[in-house]
Design a protein around this motif. Structure first.
Motif, mmCIF file in Angstrom:
data_model
loop_
_atom_site.group_PDB
_atom_site.id
_atom_site.type_symbol
_atom_site.label_atom_id
_atom_site.label_comp_id
_atom_site.label_asym_id
_atom_site.label_seq_id
_atom_site.Cartn_x
_atom_site.Cartn_y
_atom_site.Cartn_z
ATOM 1 N N ASP A 72 0.984 -1.308 0.138
ATOM 2 C CA ASP A 72 -0.133 -0.062 -0.083
ATOM 3 C C ASP A 72 0.986 1.221 -0.064
ATOM 4 O OD1 ASP A 72 -2.358 -1.410 -0.065
ATOM 5 O OD2 ASP A 72 -2.260 -1.548 2.189
ATOM 6 N N ARG A 73 2.157 0.998 0.222
ATOM 7 C CA ARG A 73 3.170 2.263 0.269
ATOM 8 C C ARG A 73 3.817 2.333 -0.866
ATOM 9 N NH1 ARG A 73 6.181 2.596 5.750
ATOM 10 N NH2 ARG A 73 6.817 4.807 4.894
ATOM 11 N N VAL A 74 3.731 1.395 -1.845
ATOM 12 C CA VAL A 74 4.652 1.610 -3.205
ATOM 13 C C VAL A 74 3.739 1.439 -4.110
ATOM 14 C CG1 VAL A 74 6.443 0.685 -4.342
ATOM 15 C CG2 VAL A 74 6.573 0.486 -1.755
ATOM 16 N N ARG A 75 3.759 2.244 -5.248
ATOM 17 C CA ARG A 75 3.165 2.306 -6.348
ATOM 18 C C ARG A 75 4.071 2.309 -7.647
ATOM 19 N NH1 ARG A 75 -0.596 7.273 -6.325
ATOM 20 N NH2 ARG A 75 1.033 7.955 -4.967
ATOM 21 N N ILE A 76 3.734 1.483 -8.623
ATOM 22 C CA ILE A 76 4.493 1.270 -9.958
ATOM 23 C C ILE A 76 4.183 2.117 -11.178
ATOM 24 C CG2 ILE A 76 5.607 -0.321 -11.505
ATOM 25 C CD1 ILE A 76 5.664 -2.422 -9.499
ATOM 26 N N THR A 77 4.797 2.552 -11.887
ATOM 27 C CA THR A 77 4.322 3.407 -13.047
ATOM 28 C C THR A 77 5.445 3.167 -14.073
ATOM 29 O OG1 THR A 77 3.608 5.377 -14.080
ATOM 30 C CG2 THR A 77 5.444 5.677 -12.647
ATOM 31 N N ILE A 78 5.360 3.309 -15.395
ATOM 32 C CA ILE A 78 6.112 2.817 -16.601
ATOM 33 C C ILE A 78 7.036 4.006 -16.610
ATOM 34 C CG2 ILE A 78 6.164 2.134 -18.843
ATOM 35 C CD1 ILE A 78 3.846 0.567 -18.300
ATOM 36 N N GLY A 79 8.363 3.817 -16.973
ATOM 37 C CA GLY A 79 9.152 5.062 -17.351
ATOM 38 C C GLY A 79 9.138 5.433 -18.774
ATOM 39 N N GLY A 80 9.755 6.455 -18.980
ATOM 40 C CA GLY A 80 9.946 7.111 -20.519
ATOM 41 C C GLY A 80 11.492 6.663 -21.026
ATOM 42 N N ALA A 81 11.531 7.165 -22.167
ATOM 43 C CA ALA A 81 12.758 6.986 -22.853
ATOM 44 C C ALA A 81 13.925 7.712 -22.303
ATOM 45 C CB ALA A 81 12.792 7.568 -24.529
ATOM 46 N N THR A 82 13.767 8.875 -21.628
ATOM 47 C CA THR A 82 14.657 9.778 -20.734
ATOM 48 C C THR A 82 14.449 9.757 -19.245
ATOM 49 O OG1 THR A 82 13.508 11.750 -21.258
ATOM 50 C CG2 THR A 82 15.135 11.152 -22.948
ATOM 51 N N ARG A 83 15.234 10.284 -18.626
ATOM 52 C CA ARG A 83 15.124 10.537 -17.206
ATOM 53 C C ARG A 83 13.941 11.529 -16.975
ATOM 54 N NH1 ARG A 83 18.028 10.036 -12.261
ATOM 55 N NH2 ARG A 83 17.326 11.378 -10.765
ATOM 56 N N PHE A 84 14.008 12.541 -17.744
ATOM 57 C CA PHE A 84 13.168 13.593 -17.681
ATOM 58 C C PHE A 84 11.650 13.184 -17.743
ATOM 59 C CE2 PHE A 84 10.361 16.737 -19.557
ATOM 60 C CZ PHE A 84 10.505 17.961 -18.765
#
Length: 222
Positions: A72-84
């Motif tokens: 419940d304290r950690v959610r995941i999302t997908i990253g992009g092509a750059t750090r920004f």
């Protein structure tokens, strides 16, 4: 003040020469990512985490969360092509006003003390960028060769880079121009100043195989 850590683990880690992204490599029989998440969750009981991962590795990340942490304290999302882009995607999940930590997942030796020091500075000034002094001689490449720099005026930048949400989220609404290497450069491009705090020499970034050996020694100096 609400606390949210955006832990960025969106890269492939090609310089490690391993099949797995470096955030999943084992350090004393646990993934690097475990140590990073564990330290942030222990630093503040009211802190939640947004974990930014490559799309192909979200299931692996979820397995780590399920095995070791309060999901419940950690959610995941997908990253992009750059750090920004990866940080921007993570910020989209921040809810309400908060102090936001942005941290490299592979800086797995970050200490609770540094996390708290950065938080306290960000509450006071709106931002906190941990830095350490350069111990080597430093040169700036030029068209004609290179120039020596005064290393007393050069600082090496670490994470977590910490900001009030009222500063960081608007800054990431700007168009990405050139190559932003960290969040401080984004905020500065938005026209704001940042505050520096003392970092830690042990807060190394695992980039090459030798870094993994150093981290193992630092975790178990005996």
């Amino acid at each position: 003040m609400k606390k949210t850590a955006v832990i960025v683990a969106g890269g492939a880690g090609m310089r490690m020469g391993a099949e797995l992204p470096k955030q999943f490599l084992l350090l004393k029989n646990k993934p690097l990512l475990y140590y990073t998440i564990d330290t942030f969750l222990k630093a503040y009981e009211d802190l939640d985490i947004i974990l930014v991962l490559p799309e192909a590795y979200t299931d692996m990340g979820q397995e780590i969360i399920d095995a070791y942490f309060d999901k419940d304290r950690v959610r995941i999302t997908i990253g992009g092509a750059t750090r920004f882009e990866s940080v921007k995607y993570g910020l989209q999940l921040v809810e309400g006003e908060a102090i936001i930590f942005v941290h490299d997942a592979v800086r797995c030796l970050v200490s609770p003390e540094l996390i708290r020091r950065c938080y306290e500075q960000a509450v006071e000034t709106g931002s906190a960028i941990p830095v350490i002094a350069a111990s080597d001689s430093v040169r700036l490449l030029t068209e004609d060769g290179s120039d020596a720099l005064d290393r007393e005026k050069v600082m090496l930048v670490q994470t977590p880079q910490v900001f009030h949400s009222k500063l960081l989220i608007p800054a990431f609404s700007i168009e990405q121009k050139g190559k932003f290497t960290d969040e401080a450069s984004v905020v500065e491009a938005f026209g704001m100043k940042v505050s520096l705090v003392e970092g830690e020499k042990n807060n190394i970034k695992i980039t090459h195989p030798v870094d993994l050996m150093i981290a193992t020694q630092l975790l178990d100096p005996a």
